[in-house]
Design an enzyme around this catalytic site. Structure first.
Site, PDB file in Angstrom:
ATOM      1  N   ASP A  23       7.481   7.866  -0.077  1.00 38.34           N
ATOM      2  CA  ASP A  23       8.495   7.179  -0.739  1.00 38.34           C
ATOM      3  C   ASP A  23       9.848   6.369  -1.771  1.00 38.34           C
ATOM      4  O   ASP A  23      10.578   6.599  -2.050  1.00 38.34           O
ATOM      5  CB  ASP A  23       7.449   5.756  -1.520  1.00 38.34           C
ATOM      6  CG  ASP A  23       6.276   5.265  -0.276  1.00 38.34           C
ATOM      7  OD1 ASP A  23       7.464   5.065   0.968  1.00 38.34           O
ATOM      8  OD2 ASP A  23       5.368   5.020  -0.692  1.00 38.34           O
ATOM      9  N   ASN A  40      10.663   0.025  -7.964  1.00 41.25           N
ATOM     10  CA  ASN A  40       9.456   0.365  -7.756  1.00 41.25           C
ATOM     11  C   ASN A  40       8.965  -0.355  -9.168  1.00 41.25           C
ATOM     12  O   ASN A  40       8.666  -1.260  -9.950  1.00 41.25           O
ATOM     13  CB  ASN A  40       9.160   1.324  -8.186  1.00 41.25           C
ATOM     14  CG  ASN A  40       8.062   2.199  -6.969  1.00 41.25           C
ATOM     15  OD1 ASN A  40       8.033   1.411  -5.877  1.00 41.25           O
ATOM     16  ND2 ASN A  40       7.573   3.117  -6.652  1.00 41.25           N
ATOM     17  N   GLU A  41       9.721  -0.192 -10.507  1.00 43.21           N
ATOM     18  CA  GLU A  41       9.034  -0.445 -11.833  1.00 43.21           C
ATOM     19  C   GLU A  41       9.926   0.079 -12.763  1.00 43.21           C
ATOM     20  O   GLU A  41      10.475   1.123 -12.754  1.00 43.21           O
ATOM     21  CB  GLU A  41       7.405  -0.156 -12.175  1.00 43.21           C
ATOM     22  CG  GLU A  41       7.412   1.426 -12.754  1.00 43.21           C
ATOM     23  CD  GLU A  41       7.269   2.169 -11.105  1.00 43.21           C
ATOM     24  OE1 GLU A  41       7.958   3.059 -11.579  1.00 43.21           O
ATOM     25  OE2 GLU A  41       6.536   2.327 -10.923  1.00 43.21           O
ATOM     26  N   LYS A  81      -1.123  -0.019  -9.948  1.00 45.09           N
ATOM     27  CA  LYS A  81      -1.885  -0.066  -9.326  1.00 45.09           C
ATOM     28  C   LYS A  81      -2.471   0.709 -10.064  1.00 45.09           C
ATOM     29  O   LYS A  81      -4.108   0.764 -10.740  1.00 45.09           O
ATOM     30  CB  LYS A  81      -1.662   0.279  -8.125  1.00 45.09           C
ATOM     31  CG  LYS A  81      -3.496   0.314  -7.358  1.00 45.09           C
ATOM     32  CD  LYS A  81      -3.278   0.471  -5.637  1.00 45.09           C
ATOM     33  CE  LYS A  81      -4.529   0.684  -5.015  1.00 45.09           C
ATOM     34  NZ  LYS A  81      -5.579   1.351  -5.681  1.00 45.09           N
ATOM     35  N   ASP A 121       0.633   2.816 -25.139  1.00 46.04           N
ATOM     36  CA  ASP A 121       1.571   3.770 -25.266  1.00 46.04           C
ATOM     37  C   ASP A 121       2.655   3.343 -24.685  1.00 46.04           C
ATOM     38  O   ASP A 121       3.615   3.974 -24.965  1.00 46.04           O
ATOM     39  CB  ASP A 121       0.720   4.448 -24.094  1.00 46.04           C
ATOM     40  CG  ASP A 121      -0.504   5.280 -24.588  1.00 46.04           C
ATOM     41  OD1 ASP A 121      -0.683   4.892 -26.340  1.00 46.04           O
ATOM     42  OD2 ASP A 121      -1.069   6.528 -23.995  1.00 46.04           O
ATOM     43  N   THR A 135       2.328  -1.648  -5.683  1.00 46.71           N
ATOM     44  CA  THR A 135       1.303  -0.849  -5.453  1.00 46.71           C
ATOM     45  C   THR A 135       1.567   0.956  -6.211  1.00 46.71           C
ATOM     46  O   THR A 135       0.611   1.625  -5.223  1.00 46.71           O
ATOM     47  CB  THR A 135       1.332  -0.794  -3.842  1.00 46.71           C
ATOM     48  OG1 THR A 135       2.753  -0.038  -3.448  1.00 46.71           O
ATOM     49  CG2 THR A 135       0.858  -2.103  -3.126  1.00 46.71           C
ATOM     50  N   ALA A 136       2.202   0.958  -6.576  1.00 44.06           N
ATOM     51  CA  ALA A 136       3.316   2.821  -7.365  1.00 44.06           C
ATOM     52  C   ALA A 136       2.258   2.766  -8.245  1.00 44.06           C
ATOM     53  O   ALA A 136       0.830   1.967  -8.040  1.00 44.06           O
ATOM     54  CB  ALA A 136       4.244   2.408  -7.220  1.00 44.06           C
ATOM     55  N   TYR A 137       2.649   2.834  -9.628  1.00 41.99           N
ATOM     56  CA  TYR A 137       2.128   3.623 -11.318  1.00 41.99           C
ATOM     57  C   TYR A 137       1.208   1.910 -11.668  1.00 41.99           C
ATOM     58  O   TYR A 137       0.338   1.764 -12.017  1.00 41.99           O
ATOM     59  CB  TYR A 137       3.579   3.259 -12.110  1.00 41.99           C
ATOM     60  CG  TYR A 137       2.740   3.957 -12.855  1.00 41.99           C
ATOM     61  CD1 TYR A 137       2.797   5.457 -13.454  1.00 41.99           C
ATOM     62  CD2 TYR A 137       2.970   2.517 -14.429  1.00 41.99           C
ATOM     63  CE1 TYR A 137       2.536   5.706 -14.486  1.00 41.99           C
ATOM     64  CE2 TYR A 137       2.385   3.669 -15.537  1.00 41.99           C
ATOM     65  CZ  TYR A 137       1.987   4.428 -15.833  1.00 41.99           C
ATOM     66  OH  TYR A 137       1.981   5.175 -16.798  1.00 41.99           O
TER      67      TYR A 137
HETATM   68  P1  NAP Z   1       6.175  10.825  -7.400  1.00 45.51           P
HETATM   69  O1  NAP Z   1       5.255  11.625  -8.172  1.00 45.51           O
HETATM   70  O2  NAP Z   1       6.125  11.943  -5.382  1.00 45.51           O
HETATM   71  O3  NAP Z   1       4.959   9.731  -6.693  1.00 45.51           O
HETATM   72  C1  NAP Z   1       3.346   9.626  -7.286  1.00 45.51           C
HETATM   73  C2  NAP Z   1       3.104   8.628  -5.945  1.00 45.51           C
HETATM   74  O4  NAP Z   1       3.176   7.596  -5.784  1.00 45.51           O
HETATM   75  C3  NAP Z   1       3.636   9.611  -4.339  1.00 45.51           C
HETATM   76  O5  NAP Z   1       2.533   9.666  -3.400  1.00 45.51           O
HETATM   77  C4  NAP Z   1       4.540   8.638  -3.681  1.00 45.51           C
HETATM   78  O6  NAP Z   1       4.596   8.851  -2.137  1.00 45.51           O
HETATM   79  C5  NAP Z   1       4.346   7.367  -4.319  1.00 45.51           C
HETATM   80  N1  NAP Z   1       4.555   5.934  -4.069  1.00 45.51           N
HETATM   81  C6  NAP Z   1       6.059   5.906  -4.179  1.00 45.51           C
HETATM   82  N2  NAP Z   1       6.151   4.599  -4.466  1.00 45.51           N
HETATM   83  C7  NAP Z   1       5.403   4.254  -3.927  1.00 45.51           C
HETATM   84  C8  NAP Z   1       5.086   2.661  -4.291  1.00 45.51           C
HETATM   85  N3  NAP Z   1       5.734   0.999  -3.935  1.00 45.51           N
HETATM   86  N4  NAP Z   1       3.667   2.708  -3.214  1.00 45.51           N
HETATM   87  C9  NAP Z   1       2.639   2.516  -3.155  1.00 45.51           C
HETATM   88  N5  NAP Z   1       3.119   4.588  -2.886  1.00 45.51           N
HETATM   89  C10 NAP Z   1       4.643   5.033  -4.047  1.00 45.51           C
HETATM   90  O7  NAP Z   1       7.361  10.964  -7.591  1.00 45.51           O
HETATM   91  P2  NAP Z   1       8.348   9.529  -6.867  1.00 45.51           P
HETATM   92  O8  NAP Z   1       8.057  10.412  -5.746  1.00 45.51           O
HETATM   93  O9  NAP Z   1       9.362  11.095  -7.173  1.00 45.51           O
HETATM   94  O10 NAP Z   1       7.665   8.009  -6.662  1.00 45.51           O
HETATM   95  C11 NAP Z   1       8.427   7.671  -8.083  1.00 45.51           C
HETATM   96  C12 NAP Z   1       7.396   7.162  -8.279  1.00 45.51           C
HETATM   97  O11 NAP Z   1       5.762   7.129  -8.008  1.00 45.51           O
HETATM   98  C13 NAP Z   1       7.621   5.829  -9.163  1.00 45.51           C
HETATM   99  O12 NAP Z   1       8.332   4.451  -9.278  1.00 45.51           O
HETATM  100  C14 NAP Z   1       5.780   5.148  -9.763  1.00 45.51           C
HETATM  101  O13 NAP Z   1       5.604   4.064  -9.069  1.00 45.51           O
HETATM  102  C15 NAP Z   1       4.507   6.765  -9.378  1.00 45.51           C
HETATM  103  N6  NAP Z   1       4.279   6.923  -9.722  1.00 45.51           N
HETATM  104  C16 NAP Z   1       2.796   6.728 -10.225  1.00 45.51           C
HETATM  105  C17 NAP Z   1       2.156   7.777 -11.395  1.00 45.51           C
HETATM  106  C18 NAP Z   1       0.824   7.263 -11.656  1.00 45.51           C
HETATM  107  O14 NAP Z   1       0.238   6.333 -10.582  1.00 45.51           O
HETATM  108  N7  NAP Z   1       0.365   7.807 -12.047  1.00 45.51           N
HETATM  109  C19 NAP Z   1       2.917   9.034 -11.856  1.00 45.51           C
HETATM  110  C20 NAP Z   1       4.606   9.211 -11.428  1.00 45.51           C
HETATM  111  C21 NAP Z   1       4.983   7.901 -10.862  1.00 45.51           C
HETATM  112  P3  NAP Z   1       5.384   9.647  -2.128  1.00 45.51           P
HETATM  113  O15 NAP Z   1       4.174  11.116  -1.936  1.00 45.51           O
HETATM  114  O16 NAP Z   1       5.759   9.536  -0.155  1.00 45.51           O
HETATM  115  O17 NAP Z   1       6.687   9.804  -2.823  1.00 45.51           O
END
Ligand code: NAP
Ligand code: MN
Length: 272
Positions: A51, A127-128, A170, A155, A166-168
């Site tokens: 993603d 995403n966000e 959630k 924060d 479904t990303a951050y």
């Molecule tokens: P990353 O650190 O690899 O992403 C974190 C995880 O989020 C990866 O497993 C990624 O999937 C997954 N992801 C990304 N978009 C998603 C979506 N729309 N629905 C469900 N899962 C999703 O960083 P990145 O690949 O550059 O992606 C950036 C995104 O990661 C940010 O927009 C943020 O939403 C998310 N993120 C989440 C957290 C958290 O949940 N604490 C922390 C940092 C970032 P892939 O492995 O397929 O790339």
């Protein structure tokens, strides 16, 4: 025999070995099917990775989104913006030959307008977008369509699109939203709540007709994320979030239903 003749296409892969292997297989298959490789002005962009790879590609082609349809290939597990696995390349090429621009599936982007240092900067997130303070409590007035709603202390605040839900979002307790619900979601990150300070303390789904404005107290250590990108602005006076109709298009070939993706990604097949 159908062909991709005259369809201009570009592939973006991440650096993993599995992605490089998939690229090496896919490129000759697409060339043999008649696709034209054009990095500057593609109508189809195929990403190979996860993603995150799709998010990067979207930002790389941000100025051309009205002319591009994306397709994601996943080289890990099946993701949210990726419809094909690396062992389904034949199916992908066949799908790309048959897909039509008018059948593309569209997902809304979040418009983010930042006022800082007397300037205005515009971003679009898939995403966000998260506004946070790094060293101290973020104090920030939250307005919904010009009405002051609350004074937030904590924060940070995350505003997500339906597909970003479904990303951050959630991870911080936000709701998972179907992408056809045209709305954005505001979710809190570690809000302070006690007898003096009060926030809603629940994620909010805000309709497309409304907008969200964050007005943070003066400080020089705010960070604003747009998907995986991180920006540091001095003297942020306001950040406005809205859905203005901007969207990203995905080619309609083998599109997995949203709730099936959610179940596959988060629940697995062990449901009895
Ligand atoms: P990353 O650190 O690899 O992403 C974190 C995880 O989020 C990866 O497993 C990624 O999937 C997954 N992801 C990304 N978009 C998603 C979506 N729309 N629905 C469900 N899962 C999703 O960083 P990145 O690949 O550059 O992606 C950036 C995104 O990661 C940010 O927009 C943020 O939403 C998310 N993120 C989440 C957290 C958290 O949940 N604490 C922390 C940092 C970032 P892939 O492995 O397929 O790339
Ligand atoms: Mn990633």
């Amino acid at each position: 025999m159908s062909s991709g003749l005259n369809k201009k296409l570009w592939i973006i892969e991440n650096q993993s070995e599995r992605s490089k292997t998939a690229y090496a297989k896919l490129e000759p298959m697409l060339k043999a099917a008649g696709f034209i490789f054009d990095e500057a002005d593609p109508e189809l962009v195929v990403t190979i990775g996860g993603d995150g790879t799709l998010l990067s590609a979207m930002h790389q082609y941000e100025e051309q989104l009205d002319r591009i349809r994306f397709v994601g290939v996943h080289t890990g597990h099946l993701g949210f913006y990726t419809d094909f696995m690396a062992d389904e390349l034949e199916k992908l090429v066949e799908g790309l030959c048959h897909e039509k621009p008018e059948q593309a599936v569209r997902y809304p982007l979040l418009r983010v307008e930042v006022k800082h240092d007397g300037k205005t900067t515009l971003h679009y997130a898939l995403n966000e977008s998260i506004l946070r303070r790094t060293s101290q409590t973020m104090v920030c007035n939250v307005h919904i369509s010009d009405e002051l709603f609350e004074k937030f202390r904590g924060d940070g605040l995350a505003i997500s699109t339906p597909t970003g839900s479904t990303a951050y979002n959630k991870s911080i307790g936000g709701a998972v939203m179907h992408p056809q619900v045209e709305a954005m979601q505001l979710a809190e990150i570690a809000s302070l709540n006690n007898i003096v300070f009060r926030t809603l303390s629940a994620p909010m789904i805000v309709a497309k007709k409304d907008s969200i404005r964050l007005c943070p107290e003066k400080a020089d250590d705010y960070s604003l994320t747009i998907d995986q990108l991180n920006f540091h602005y001095e003297d942020v006076t306001s950040v406005d979030y809205s859905l203005d109709g901007a969207s990203i298009a995905f080619a309609n070939c083998a599109h997995t239903p949203f709730w099936e993706r959610v179940r596959t990604a988060f629940i697995g097949d062990g449901v009895e």
